[in-house]
Design an enzyme around this catalytic site. Structure first.
Site, mmCIF file in Angstrom:
data_model
loop_
_atom_site.group_PDB
_atom_site.id
_atom_site.type_symbol
_atom_site.label_atom_id
_atom_site.label_comp_id
_atom_site.label_asym_id
_atom_site.label_seq_id
_atom_site.Cartn_x
_atom_site.Cartn_y
_atom_site.Cartn_z
ATOM 1 N N SER A 174 0.805 -1.184 0.016
ATOM 2 C CA SER A 174 -0.007 0.012 -0.124
ATOM 3 C C SER A 174 0.837 1.102 -0.068
ATOM 4 C CB SER A 174 -0.881 0.140 1.324
ATOM 5 O OG SER A 174 -1.512 1.198 1.413
ATOM 6 N N TYR A 187 -2.492 -1.224 10.183
ATOM 7 C CA TYR A 187 -2.742 -1.351 8.873
ATOM 8 C C TYR A 187 -1.311 -1.210 7.970
ATOM 9 C CZ TYR A 187 -4.313 -1.349 4.134
ATOM 10 O OH TYR A 187 -4.325 -1.089 2.643
#
Length: 283
Positions: A174, A187
């Site tokens: 990400s 995350y």
């Protein structure tokens, strides 16, 4: 093994794409050139979002797909229909990728159905926004790591005996790994681990002719965002901070996975592609 129905989330993860408005765009944008002709791919989180778009594009390029998903039977059935509409075969496998035994099940069912594994796409993930690090419970921390990075280890370990020279592994990291995210501490930490895992696994497998790469999407419109705890105010302006001023669509990310899966990327391993709306990142 923990039953899926017993899992308790602090939100509605992973979320139904069938209920999302507007609908994410998964449709492949061009005709097939048979870049994955007769290949077999495992795609985790393939019921919706980026995973569905990857499954659809891989099928258009000639691959049969093992659709791995957690809970959303209707979404998984729709992805299966999409793959079959491209003239390819598909199976759906329901379970928790964070459980090691389930990874073994995924591999066994894929080999039983298709006889081999050529491509592993580790796409499944979850996120839980929190404004303060003290708000992150131990249960949430363990769960996020269990899904996002442990699941990748488990699936690669299970698939490794079936991966031959020419196979490809593509992991989903990400933009938050590179930029950080003040509300996604756990995350973004898992995404940093995924990038390190990608680079290290590449070094481990490249001598056997197995390529390992990753894709680091920016803000992409998928069920993960509205169902992952984002506020209505944040969703209203989702993606506007990118240089392109909008969120991306799943079918704008899927071609990066295709490139890394096929022979076009035969001289690439240990690398990360960045479909992120123009955000400049290092490495």
């Amino acid at each position: 093994m923990v039953e899926i129905t017993d899992r308790i989330h602090e939100d509605a993860l992973p979320g139904h794409e069938s209920k999302l408005e507007p609908k994410p765009e998964w449709q492949p944008r061009y005709r097939s050139s048979d870049r994955l002709k007769d290949k077999v791919a495992i795609v985790t989180g393939a019921d919706s979002g980026i995973g569905r778009a990857v499954a659809a594009l891989f099928a258009r390029e000639g691959a049969d797909i093992a659709i791995v998903y957690l809970l959303e039977d209707d979404d998984a059935a729709e992805t299966k229909r999409i793959v079959e509409a491209e003239g390819r075969k598909a199976i759906t496998i329901r379970g928790d990728i964070g459980e090691r035994a389930f990874a073994d099940t995924v591999v066994q069912q894929t080999v039983d159905a298709f006889g081999k594994i050529d491509i592993v796409v580790n796409n499944a993930g979850e996120q839980h926004p929190d404004e303060d690090i003290t708000d992150i419970s131990e249960k949430q921390l363990r769960r996020t790591f269990q899904t996002n990075i442990f699941g990748m280890f488990f699936l690669v370990q299970a698939a490794r005996p079936h991966l031959k020279a020419g196979a490809a592994i593509i992991n989903c990291t990400s933009v938050t790994m590179y930029q950080g995210s003040k509300e996604l501490l756990d995350y973004s930490s898992t995404k940093g681990a995924i990038t390190a895992f990608t680079r290290s696994l590449s070094e481990n497998l490249v001598g056997d002719g197995i390529r390992v790469n990753a894709v680091a999407p920016g803000p992409i419109w998928t069920p993960l965002n509205p169902c992952g705890g984002a506020s209505p105010e944040k969703l209203e302006h989702f993606g506007e901070s990118t240089p392109m001023g909008r969120p991306g669509q799943p079918n704008e990310v899927a071609p990066a996975f295709l490139f890394l899966a096929c022979d076009d990327a035969s001289y690439m391993s240990g690398q990360v592609l960045h479909p992120n709306g123009g955000i400049i990142v290092n490495g």
